[in-house]
Write an enzyme that holds these catalytic residues in place. Structure first.
Site, PDB file in Angstrom:
ATOM      1  N   SER A 125     -13.813  -4.321  -2.215  1.00  0.00           N
ATOM      2  CA  SER A 125     -14.042  -3.004  -1.597  1.00  0.00           C
ATOM      3  C   SER A 125     -13.627  -1.900  -2.554  1.00  0.00           C
ATOM      4  CB  SER A 125     -13.198  -2.933  -0.327  1.00  0.00           C
ATOM      5  OG  SER A 125     -13.080  -1.596   0.119  1.00  0.00           O
ATOM      6  N   TYR A 149      -5.046  -3.073   3.180  1.00  0.00           N
ATOM      7  CA  TYR A 149      -6.355  -3.714   2.996  1.00  0.00           C
ATOM      8  C   TYR A 149      -6.773  -3.689   1.523  1.00  0.00           C
ATOM      9  CZ  TYR A 149     -11.472  -4.213   3.293  1.00  0.00           C
ATOM     10  OH  TYR A 149     -12.782  -4.595   3.108  1.00  0.00           O
ATOM     11  N   LYS A 153      -7.280  -6.897  -0.927  1.00  0.00           N
ATOM     12  CA  LYS A 153      -8.558  -7.132  -1.615  1.00  0.00           C
ATOM     13  C   LYS A 153      -8.335  -7.216  -3.126  1.00  0.00           C
ATOM     14  CE  LYS A 153     -11.703  -7.753   1.383  1.00  0.00           C
ATOM     15  NZ  LYS A 153     -12.451  -9.026   1.339  1.00  0.00           N
TER      16      LYS A 153
END
Lengths: 325, 325
Positions: A125, A149, A153
């Site tokens: 991402s 997050y 990632k």
């Protein structure tokens, strides 16, 4: 070719799985088996003789992951993740699924030994980047995530690079722009409103806009995301060298430009359904996300994206009518 | 103040622990307790009334780490690591100690709850960077490690940033240059020869040079490393924002320049003890390491390093004579 899709019940996973079942081939090779895994059973139907296995379970459980790898799929898409908003709210769950789950997958592949060397396509991402940004983020800009997050990632990317370098598998990571227009219902991603302000008004419903109109963001359509995944699965990874994770191409627009495009396609009445309700939490998360890219490496190895946002909205309207029909 | 040093039996850990025991203060506050932890018992002696606890164990064991955090040290130095050469040779051991061990520490702190918020000083490495490089690596250059050690150190940095952002502890990571001249015996680091080609010839012994004379590298002395750690332990971390890991200042020299400095300080006879025995494995690892930096952020928050390499060699000679005496 045996294909495993981890995260097959998610939006991108479902589009990918349906495509593979429908075409029954990838890069000129027949897809003979598709294993669709997620925390809930994916709603898929076998087509064209592809042996479809629908499995549900928890990738934070190592035995479950070993079971997925036991029949040595040739190609693995790892799309499963706790999304940004939820990973920020539930620290343990985010690390358990996004870090432990990814590591279990990579270790399960390694446990099969040196005779097994699958292609692994990992969806990362743009949340691996954090402010302050370059105006257009280049391929050598620092990855400094500002959310759990994004951190998880990025750790997955580092592991993917290291396991690939060690010859354990042939990995490639693709940093997806925010996929817009997401079909279906809102998810727990903090980025969900970017789709919501198009999808809900077109469906005759109100949508909440939690950030200012001058917020700039980086977009790709669901169709572009499918194209990225298929290209990542079939391309030659040799030109990537040690840096196997790439910024995908996309479109950079402000909220004002998004709404102006929606107005052009669907009219004032539709745009009027967008209600401005500032949300400091979402604003803060979005402020830590990048806005624009110069994705030269991805383009140089053949990734292609949408050319304009109007086409993205028109494609969404077409797809919605297909679903209704 | 209660201080925990994890990795206290290593070279930097021992210098740090001895300093804290000797001065019995840090940043104007008394050091009342020092817990020195490592895989083997550190050889340290209490001074100046500091309560010294010497503990040995495995940081890959969560219970062991919980035990270290049970009495809530105010300041934690996390220096323990499987070094580059060994982490490259033993994949499991590197991940177990460098990744799992670090995560256990961070989770053990979190398990103490919100009333506990220690300063955590984490030693990272310039091995978080990988080729191709900028001529002088800037503070926003991509961290793209090319070894398992660099990967594990970078994952530790990402976790440190995220746990700090979440308010779990007050972390700072310092990316050490190659510490030269390391006292004592060679370790398993692929970078060990950088010290060996100075230390062994000065001690009348032959030393192996496994890379070419034009290899450029980034150095700091043991004294500079101690200074980095003490500053990291006491400085205001607020100016760091979300990016809590910094490239430390240092000196950039080629092997030829290092040897020329050694010749100036100790003469031709000493330099003649350096034997060139190219080692492709070490050459490949070193080729993936950075050579020069523009460490502006670290300098702006008060970190200082050596000013010239001659002083580093002369300090090593003085320290060696102290040890002999």
């Amino acid at each position: 070719m045996k294909v495993l899709v981890i995260g097959a019940a998610g939006m991108v996973g479902r589009i990918l799985s349906e495509h593979l079942l429908h075409t029954a081939e990838l890069g000129g090779k027949p897809v003979t088996q598709l294993t669709a895994f997620d925390v809930v059973p994916a709603e898929l139907t076998s087509e064209n003789g592809v042996a479809l296995q629908i499995k549900a379970g928890d990738i934070a459980d190592r035995d479950t992951v070993d079971g997925l790898i036991a029949d040595k799929p040739d190609l693995i898409f790892h799309l499963a993740a706790i999304v940004s908003g939820e990973a920020e709210a539930d620290f343990d769950k985010g690390y358990r699924i996004n870090l432990d789950g990814t590591r279990h997958l990579f270790e399960a592949i390694r446990a099969q030994g040196s005779g097994y060397h699958p292609r692994v396509v990992y969806t990362s991402s743009v949340a691996v980047f954090g402010a302050p940004f370059e105006d257009k983020i280049t391929d050598t800009f620092i990855t400094a995530p500002m959310t759990s997050y994004g951190t998880q990632k990025m750790i997955g990317e580092l592991l993917l690079n290291d396991y690939s370098r060690k010859g354990i598998f042939d990995g490639i990571g693709i940093r997806l722009p925010t996929i817009t227009v997401r079909p279906g219902k809102p998810n727990k991603a903090a980025s969900g409103f970017f789709s919501g302000i198009i999808r809900e008004p077109l469906a005759g419903q109100e949508a909440i806009l939690p950030v200012e109109d001058d917020v700039r963001h980086w977009f790709a359509s669901p169709a572009a995301a499918l194209g990225f995944l298929l290209h990542a699965a079939t391309m030659d990874t040799a030109p990537l060298g040690a840096r196997r994770c790439l910024n995908m191409p996309g479109l950079s627009l402000t909220i004002a430009e998004v709404l102006e495009t929606l107005r052009k396609v669907a009219g004032d009445e539709v745009v009027a359904r967008v209600k401005r309700v500032p949300d400091p939490t979402i604003r803060q998360i979005v402020a830590g996300w990048p806005r624009d890219f110069a994705p030269d490496r991805a383009i140089s190895v053949g990734f292609t994206a949408d050319t304009d946002f109007e086409s993205i909205i028109r494609a969404h309207i077409r797809d919605s009518e297909d679903v209704k029909g």
